[in-house]
Design a protein around this motif. Structure first.
Motif, PDB file in Angstrom:
ATOM      1  N   PHE A  89      48.939  29.841  17.111  1.00 17.88           N
ATOM      2  CA  PHE A  89      48.852  31.291  17.012  1.00 17.88           C
ATOM      3  C   PHE A  89      47.417  31.813  17.141  1.00 17.88           C
ATOM      4  N   GLU A  90      46.476  31.305  16.368  1.00 13.02           N
ATOM      5  CA  GLU A  90      45.104  31.851  16.363  1.00 13.02           C
ATOM      6  C   GLU A  90      44.432  31.761  17.730  1.00 13.02           C
ATOM      7  N   PRO A  91      44.467  30.616  18.409  1.00 15.35           N
ATOM      8  CA  PRO A  91      43.874  30.582  19.757  1.00 15.35           C
ATOM      9  C   PRO A  91      44.599  31.513  20.731  1.00 15.35           C
ATOM     10  N   SER A  92      45.899  31.681  20.557  1.00 17.38           N
ATOM     11  CA  SER A  92      46.660  32.591  21.419  1.00 17.38           C
ATOM     12  C   SER A  92      46.218  34.027  21.197  1.00 17.38           C
ATOM     13  N   LEU A  93      46.070  34.412  19.945  1.00 12.69           N
ATOM     14  CA  LEU A  93      45.607  35.757  19.613  1.00 12.69           C
ATOM     15  C   LEU A  93      44.212  35.996  20.186  1.00 12.69           C
ATOM     16  N   ASP A  94      43.330  35.011  20.029  1.00 16.18           N
ATOM     17  CA  ASP A  94      41.966  35.127  20.571  1.00 16.18           C
ATOM     18  C   ASP A  94      41.978  35.274  22.092  1.00 16.18           C
ATOM     19  N   LEU A  95      42.827  34.498  22.781  1.00 20.93           N
ATOM     20  CA  LEU A  95      42.887  34.564  24.243  1.00 20.93           C
ATOM     21  C   LEU A  95      43.385  35.929  24.713  1.00 20.93           C
ATOM     22  N   VAL A  96      44.432  36.441  24.080  1.00 23.47           N
ATOM     23  CA  VAL A  96      44.967  37.746  24.483  1.00 23.47           C
ATOM     24  C   VAL A  96      43.922  38.838  24.268  1.00 23.47           C
ATOM     25  N   ASN A  97      43.271  38.840  23.121  1.00 22.88           N
ATOM     26  CA  ASN A  97      42.253  39.859  22.843  1.00 22.88           C
ATOM     27  C   ASN A  97      41.061  39.753  23.796  1.00 22.88           C
ATOM     28  N   ALA A  98      40.580  38.544  24.032  1.00 22.60           N
ATOM     29  CA  ALA A  98      39.437  38.357  24.934  1.00 22.60           C
ATOM     30  C   ALA A  98      39.797  38.751  26.364  1.00 22.60           C
ATOM     31  N   THR A  99      41.008  38.443  26.775  1.00 20.33           N
ATOM     32  CA  THR A  99      41.441  38.773  28.135  1.00 20.33           C
ATOM     33  C   THR A  99      41.531  40.281  28.321  1.00 20.33           C
ATOM     34  N   ALA A 100      42.079  40.979  27.332  1.00 21.55           N
ATOM     35  CA  ALA A 100      42.179  42.442  27.411  1.00 21.55           C
ATOM     36  C   ALA A 100      40.792  43.079  27.412  1.00 21.55           C
ATOM     37  N   ALA A 101      39.861  42.528  26.652  1.00 21.73           N
ATOM     38  CA  ALA A 101      38.518  43.099  26.541  1.00 21.73           C
ATOM     39  C   ALA A 101      37.632  42.787  27.747  1.00 21.73           C
ATOM     40  N   ALA A 102      38.030  41.820  28.566  1.00 20.16           N
ATOM     41  CA  ALA A 102      37.197  41.407  29.702  1.00 20.16           C
ATOM     42  C   ALA A 102      37.076  42.494  30.765  1.00 20.16           C
ATOM     43  N   VAL A 103      38.021  43.423  30.787  1.00 18.01           N
ATOM     44  CA  VAL A 103      37.988  44.496  31.777  1.00 18.01           C
ATOM     45  C   VAL A 103      38.071  45.827  31.031  1.00 18.01           C
ATOM     46  N   PRO A 104      36.912  46.392  30.687  1.00 20.38           N
ATOM     47  CA  PRO A 104      36.949  47.694  30.019  1.00 20.38           C
ATOM     48  C   PRO A 104      37.536  48.751  30.959  1.00 20.38           C
ATOM     49  N   VAL A 105      38.255  49.687  30.370  1.00 15.20           N
ATOM     50  CA  VAL A 105      38.890  50.736  31.170  1.00 15.20           C
ATOM     51  C   VAL A 105      38.382  52.108  30.743  1.00 15.20           C
ATOM     52  N   ALA A 106      38.593  53.058  31.621  1.00 20.18           N
ATOM     53  CA  ALA A 106      38.169  54.431  31.353  1.00 20.18           C
ATOM     54  C   ALA A 106      39.198  55.377  31.966  1.00 20.18           C
ATOM     55  N   PRO A 107      39.346  56.561  31.380  1.00 21.75           N
ATOM     56  CA  PRO A 107      40.248  57.531  32.004  1.00 21.75           C
ATOM     57  C   PRO A 107      39.614  58.094  33.268  1.00 21.75           C
ATOM     58  N   ARG A 108      40.442  58.409  34.228  1.00 24.08           N
ATOM     59  CA  ARG A 108      39.971  59.001  35.482  1.00 24.08           C
ATOM     60  C   ARG A 108      40.874  60.191  35.785  1.00 24.08           C
ATOM     61  N   LEU A 109      40.269  61.315  36.078  1.00 23.72           N
ATOM     62  CA  LEU A 109      41.026  62.509  36.429  1.00 23.72           C
ATOM     63  C   LEU A 109      41.229  62.538  37.932  1.00 23.72           C
ATOM     64  N   GLU A 110      42.480  62.637  38.345  1.00 24.32           N
ATOM     65  CA  GLU A 110      42.818  62.765  39.757  1.00 24.32           C
ATOM     66  C   GLU A 110      43.487  64.118  39.948  1.00 24.32           C
ATOM     67  N   TRP A 111      43.035  64.859  40.949  1.00 26.97           N
ATOM     68  CA  TRP A 111      43.538  66.210  41.161  1.00 26.97           C
ATOM     69  C   TRP A 111      43.779  66.420  42.643  1.00 26.97           C
ATOM     70  N   PRO A 112      44.984  66.116  43.104  1.00 25.69           N
ATOM     71  CA  PRO A 112      45.272  66.285  44.528  1.00 25.69           C
ATOM     72  C   PRO A 112      45.285  67.767  44.912  1.00 25.69           C
ATOM     73  N   SER A 113      45.005  68.058  46.179  1.00 22.16           N
ATOM     74  CA  SER A 113      44.947  69.452  46.636  1.00 22.16           C
ATOM     75  C   SER A 113      46.303  70.143  46.501  1.00 22.16           C
ATOM     76  N   GLN A 114      47.360  69.414  46.574  1.00 18.90           N
ATOM     77  CA  GLN A 114      48.700  70.005  46.484  1.00 18.90           C
ATOM     78  C   GLN A 114      49.436  69.532  45.235  1.00 18.90           C
ATOM     79  N   GLY A 115      48.797  69.569  44.098  1.00 17.85           N
ATOM     80  CA  GLY A 115      49.491  69.134  42.899  1.00 17.85           C
ATOM     81  C   GLY A 115      48.690  69.353  41.648  1.00 17.85           C
TER      82      GLY A 115
END
Length: 195
Positions: A89-115
């Protein structure tokens, strides 16, 4: 819902009449699964290329998530597919957390001309397909396990079934109608065999 992506991911291990089947058994199988889920994983299916190393990393992540799912369904039994081969369990938890943290994400606003404008979550920096898809899978597992769906997560108890599922109503016992039928038929057979 992105957390259901985690269920689809762990369900790449399934069973048929001959036993457990792994959709990620080889690079081709993994590439096909990733292409089918490209939008959820943030990869371009036209340019995505799987490698043996990527497949190995993705399968290790899947096993770690299955170990977390096994803990989430306890005290009930985990899926019989690989319960004896799951990492701790502990190494699995560490792997999942490290994998998720390896790619930080950010919100992006998309505004199409027709929407209307919409927000989309995107990687905060340029990353490769392998890191991006593994981070998306790890994040989906975190969403499921930290959210309200965890309380409804179950391992299907039907004979030969190896799937996890989210219980959609209080009386649901199996992942599918087919598994329920198989379980009832097995129970009927056992009762009449011993009679």
């Amino acid at each position: 819902m992105s957390s259901l992506l985690a269920l689809e991911f762990v369900s790449t291990v399934r069973a048929d009449r001959s036993g457990p089947v792994d959709a990620l058994e080889d690079v081709g199988g993994m590439a096909a699964w990733v292409r089918d889920h490209a939008a959820d994983l943030g990869v371009d299916p036209a340019t995505f290329t799987a490698t043996p190393e990527m497949r190995e990393d993705v399968v290790a992540l899947r096993q770690a998530i299955r170990a977390l799912f096994a803990r989430a369904v306890s005290p009930g039994p985990p899926s019989g597919a690989d319960a004896a081969r799951l990492p701790d369990f502990e190494p699995s938890l560490d792997l999942v957390n490290a994998t998720a943290a390896a790619v930080p994400v950010a919100p992006r606003l998309e505004w199409p001309s027709q929407g209307a404008p919409r927000a989309r979550t995107v990687p905060a920096r340029v990353t490769g397909d392998s890191a991006r898809l593994r981070a998306a899978l790890a994040s989906a597992a975190i969403d499921l396990l930290a959210g309200p769906w965890r309380e409804q997560l179950r391992a299907c108890p039907a004979p030969r079934c190896v799937l996890y599922f989210v219980r959609e109503h209080p009386r649901q016992e199996w992942c599918s109608v087919a598994c329920g039928n198989r379980a009832r038929a097995a129970r009927h057979y056992r009762q009449h065999k011993n009679a």
